[in-house]
Design a protein around this motif. Structure first.
Motif, PDB file in Angstrom:
ATOM      1  N   ALA A  84       0.763  -1.136   0.259  1.00  0.00           N
ATOM      2  CA  ALA A  84      -0.073  -0.037   0.022  1.00  0.00           C
ATOM      3  C   ALA A  84       0.831   1.255   0.037  1.00  0.00           C
ATOM      4  O   ALA A  84       1.831   1.191   0.536  1.00  0.00           O
ATOM      5  N   VAL A  85       0.383   2.236  -0.578  1.00  0.00           N
ATOM      6  CA  VAL A  85       1.226   3.563  -0.676  1.00  0.00           C
ATOM      7  C   VAL A  85       0.661   4.188   0.680  1.00  0.00           C
ATOM      8  O   VAL A  85      -0.306   4.334   1.146  1.00  0.00           O
ATOM      9  N   THR A  86       1.732   4.549   1.408  1.00  0.00           N
ATOM     10  CA  THR A  86       1.353   5.220   2.813  1.00  0.00           C
ATOM     11  C   THR A  86       2.271   6.500   3.034  1.00  0.00           C
ATOM     12  O   THR A  86       3.424   6.710   2.211  1.00  0.00           O
ATOM     13  N   GLN A  87       2.143   7.301   4.243  1.00  0.00           N
ATOM     14  CA  GLN A  87       3.015   8.430   4.479  1.00  0.00           C
ATOM     15  C   GLN A  87       3.288   8.356   5.954  1.00  0.00           C
ATOM     16  O   GLN A  87       2.126   8.086   6.556  1.00  0.00           O
ATOM     17  N   GLN A  88       4.130   8.968   6.472  1.00  0.00           N
ATOM     18  CA  GLN A  88       4.429   8.962   7.799  1.00  0.00           C
ATOM     19  C   GLN A  88       4.361  10.608   8.405  1.00  0.00           C
ATOM     20  O   GLN A  88       3.949  10.770   9.437  1.00  0.00           O
ATOM     21  N   THR A  89       4.337  11.390   7.339  1.00  0.00           N
ATOM     22  CA  THR A  89       4.187  12.754   7.774  1.00  0.00           C
ATOM     23  C   THR A  89       3.664  13.645   6.527  1.00  0.00           C
ATOM     24  O   THR A  89       3.504  13.132   5.446  1.00  0.00           O
ATOM     25  N   PHE A  90       3.056  14.828   6.889  1.00  0.00           N
ATOM     26  CA  PHE A  90       2.536  15.657   5.987  1.00  0.00           C
ATOM     27  C   PHE A  90       3.639  16.151   5.210  1.00  0.00           C
ATOM     28  O   PHE A  90       4.679  16.676   5.584  1.00  0.00           O
ATOM     29  N   GLY A  91       3.288  16.464   3.745  1.00  0.00           N
ATOM     30  CA  GLY A  91       4.315  17.336   2.791  1.00  0.00           C
ATOM     31  C   GLY A  91       3.848  16.997   1.468  1.00  0.00           C
ATOM     32  O   GLY A  91       2.990  16.465   1.043  1.00  0.00           O
ATOM     33  N   GLU A  92       4.884  17.424   0.859  1.00  0.00           N
ATOM     34  CA  GLU A  92       4.731  17.129  -0.805  1.00  0.00           C
ATOM     35  C   GLU A  92       4.528  15.718  -1.116  1.00  0.00           C
ATOM     36  O   GLU A  92       5.464  14.983  -0.386  1.00  0.00           O
ATOM     37  N   PRO A  93       3.751  15.021  -1.787  1.00  0.00           N
ATOM     38  CA  PRO A  93       3.600  13.879  -2.321  1.00  0.00           C
ATOM     39  C   PRO A  93       4.927  13.009  -2.784  1.00  0.00           C
ATOM     40  O   PRO A  93       5.178  12.160  -2.442  1.00  0.00           O
ATOM     41  N   TRP A  94       5.845  14.064  -3.513  1.00  0.00           N
ATOM     42  CA  TRP A  94       7.077  13.278  -4.024  1.00  0.00           C
ATOM     43  C   TRP A  94       8.086  13.388  -2.806  1.00  0.00           C
ATOM     44  O   TRP A  94       9.050  12.736  -3.277  1.00  0.00           O
ATOM     45  N   ASP A  95       7.775  13.967  -1.863  1.00  0.00           N
ATOM     46  CA  ASP A  95       8.875  13.731  -0.760  1.00  0.00           C
ATOM     47  C   ASP A  95       8.189  12.811   0.121  1.00  0.00           C
ATOM     48  O   ASP A  95       9.204  12.068   0.976  1.00  0.00           O
ATOM     49  N   VAL A  96       6.977  12.609   0.494  1.00  0.00           N
ATOM     50  CA  VAL A  96       6.689  11.847   1.701  1.00  0.00           C
ATOM     51  C   VAL A  96       5.948  10.544   1.310  1.00  0.00           C
ATOM     52  O   VAL A  96       5.718   9.805   2.408  1.00  0.00           O
ATOM     53  N   LEU A  97       5.754  10.218   0.030  1.00  0.00           N
ATOM     54  CA  LEU A  97       4.965   8.855  -0.046  1.00  0.00           C
ATOM     55  C   LEU A  97       6.069   7.746  -0.250  1.00  0.00           C
ATOM     56  O   LEU A  97       6.790   7.875  -0.725  1.00  0.00           O
ATOM     57  N   ASP A  98       5.605   6.507   0.350  1.00  0.00           N
ATOM     58  CA  ASP A  98       6.316   5.309   0.101  1.00  0.00           C
ATOM     59  C   ASP A  98       5.372   4.202   0.185  1.00  0.00           C
ATOM     60  O   ASP A  98       4.104   4.379   0.184  1.00  0.00           O
ATOM     61  N   VAL A  99       5.899   3.005  -0.493  1.00  0.00           N
ATOM     62  CA  VAL A  99       5.107   1.825  -0.761  1.00  0.00           C
ATOM     63  C   VAL A  99       5.560   0.856   0.594  1.00  0.00           C
ATOM     64  O   VAL A  99       6.904   0.449   0.484  1.00  0.00           O
ATOM     65  N   PRO A 148       3.034   2.491 -11.693  1.00  0.00           N
ATOM     66  CA  PRO A 148       3.001   1.452 -10.684  1.00  0.00           C
ATOM     67  C   PRO A 148       3.171   2.032  -9.569  1.00  0.00           C
ATOM     68  O   PRO A 148       3.753   3.294  -9.374  1.00  0.00           O
ATOM     69  N   PHE A 149       2.770   1.347  -8.428  1.00  0.00           N
ATOM     70  CA  PHE A 149       2.810   2.261  -7.068  1.00  0.00           C
ATOM     71  C   PHE A 149       4.192   2.778  -6.767  1.00  0.00           C
ATOM     72  O   PHE A 149       4.509   3.711  -5.921  1.00  0.00           O
ATOM     73  N   ASP A 150       5.358   1.741  -7.299  1.00  0.00           N
ATOM     74  CA  ASP A 150       6.579   2.086  -6.888  1.00  0.00           C
ATOM     75  C   ASP A 150       7.214   3.360  -7.466  1.00  0.00           C
ATOM     76  O   ASP A 150       7.981   3.999  -6.918  1.00  0.00           O
ATOM     77  N   GLN A 151       6.248   3.855  -8.405  1.00  0.00           N
ATOM     78  CA  GLN A 151       6.461   5.172  -8.909  1.00  0.00           C
ATOM     79  C   GLN A 151       5.697   6.268  -8.538  1.00  0.00           C
ATOM     80  O   GLN A 151       5.423   7.201  -9.241  1.00  0.00           O
ATOM     81  N   VAL A 152       4.998   6.098  -7.422  1.00  0.00           N
ATOM     82  CA  VAL A 152       3.851   7.140  -6.997  1.00  0.00           C
ATOM     83  C   VAL A 152       4.530   8.654  -6.724  1.00  0.00           C
ATOM     84  O   VAL A 152       3.590   9.434  -7.060  1.00  0.00           O
ATOM     85  N   ARG A 153       5.815   8.646  -6.598  1.00  0.00           N
ATOM     86  CA  ARG A 153       6.252   9.864  -6.263  1.00  0.00           C
ATOM     87  C   ARG A 153       6.404  10.527  -7.583  1.00  0.00           C
ATOM     88  O   ARG A 153       5.906  11.969  -7.657  1.00  0.00           O
ATOM     89  N   GLU A 154       6.861  10.086  -8.494  1.00  0.00           N
ATOM     90  CA  GLU A 154       7.070  10.523  -9.936  1.00  0.00           C
ATOM     91  C   GLU A 154       5.449  10.801 -10.629  1.00  0.00           C
ATOM     92  O   GLU A 154       5.242  11.658 -11.180  1.00  0.00           O
ATOM     93  N   ALA A 155       4.660   9.822 -10.266  1.00  0.00           N
ATOM     94  CA  ALA A 155       3.183  10.006 -10.756  1.00  0.00           C
ATOM     95  C   ALA A 155       2.557  11.288 -10.210  1.00  0.00           C
ATOM     96  O   ALA A 155       1.820  11.945 -10.700  1.00  0.00           O
TER      97      ALA A 155
END
Length: 325
Positions: A3-18, A301-308
């Motif tokens: 799943a795509v997750t975030q640990q903190t608020f911020g710009e999606p390309w900085d904080v999103l992970d899988v 793909p989820f792995d490229q969610v920051r680029e997306a």
């Protein structure tokens, strides 16, 4: 599951992970859906930043709409079955291999509907038709909107004429006019060139513009306001340029302009069930007869969610950015 997750608020390309997380189990009245495709909406990205009307508790998953296949049924679920393809909107955590959702809110998807169309059927199209209904316009009325080449802008330009409503769209780039013309959407004006106000008057024939929809904010808000007639309504639908609007107080005072906010989630939740069903039927009819086209720009793909997430803001985008597990 992933799943795509975030640990903190911020710009999606900085904080999103899988991450690997537990696969959810449906509760009573719910189903579990195996995700096929999920779109990126601006409100998803604002939620990730922590600047939307809904602010999740961290750490959090994200995403709010998807098309998928039912792979588990909760207690008491009827009229849905395992293996059925459905569209879901307003479900938090859709950017995952699976998510749970209330069965009553799912829309069965016909076999002839592509995943790319079904994935973006609920949130933006239904918000658009709900906005059109909420404005309570009369046949022949003129409305003006900015961000005309955005998802909602394109949909409004296609749906409003079916009700006899005239739509004039504003874009910020000259080539945005050509992009929309290529899709069959005319009555579009670029504010990049001087004298654009004269072009607006030429298209409307000087008719009174009774409502304006601002999805941008900043100086673009005033562009819409400046073209409204007396006793018109300025609707604030979004804020792509930030949370501050540049509005001319004189135009509001002397033309007796009403300024209102529109939040699709709230408006849709307040609709009577019968009216909600009627609007969904109208929307599905327009998709099936080809009046409303739902296009996709690219799938990541989820792995490229920051680029997306970055791709969502590229100028000239002609359709939705989609995610797949």
């Amino acid at each position: 599951m992933r799943a795509v997750t975030q640990q903190t608020f911020g710009e999606p390309w900085d904080v999103l992970d899988v991450e690997e997380v537990s696969t959810p189990e449906p509760g009573a009245g719910e189903v579990r859906v195996r995700t096929l495709l999920s779109p990126i909406h601006n409100h998803d990205l604002w939620t990730i930043r922590g600047s939307y009307g809904f602010k999740p508790e961290l750490p959090a998953r994200t995403g709010s709409e998807a098309v998928g296949v039912i792979d588990a049924l909760g207690e008491g679920v009827e009229n849905l079955e395992l293996g059925q393809r459905v569209a879901a909107g307003g479900v938090f955590g859709a950017w995952a291999e699976s998510f749970t959702a209330p069965a009553a809110g799912l829309i069965p998807v016909d076999d002839d509907a592509d995943d790319e169309v079904a994935a973006q059927l609920v949130a933006m199209p239904f918000s658009t038709i709900a906005l059109l209904d909420w404005l309570d316009l009369k046949e022949g009325d003129w409305i003006i909107q900015n961000a005309a080449n955005g998802a909602v802008g394109r949909m409004l330009a296609q749906l409003a004429p079916t009700r006899g409503i005239n739509v004039l769209g504003l874009v910020r780039r000259d080539d945005g006019v050509e992009e929309l013309n290529a899709q069959g959407i005319d009555q579009v004006v670029s504010t990049e060139s001087s004298g654009w106000q004269d072009r607006v008057a030429e298209i409307t024939g000087g008719a009174r513009v009774v409502a304006g929809i601002d999805s941008v904010g900043g100086d673009a808000s005033n562009h819409v306001l400046s073209q409204l007639g007396e006793d018109a309504t300025l609707v604030i639908f979004g804020a792509m340029a930030g949370g501050t609007m540049g509005l001319n107080s004189g135009a509001i005072i002397f033309n007796n302009i009403t300024v209102k906010g529109f939040w699709g989630s709230r408006v849709m939740s307040e609709l009577a069930p019968q009216r909600r069903g009627e609007l969904f039927t109208e929307l599905l009819t327009r998709v099936k007869d080809g009046t409303l086209s739902l296009t996709a720009e690219a799938t990541y793909p989820f792995d490229q969610v920051r680029e997306a997430s970055k791709a969502n803001f590229v100028p000239g985008r002609k359709g939705k950015i989609l995610l797949r597990p």
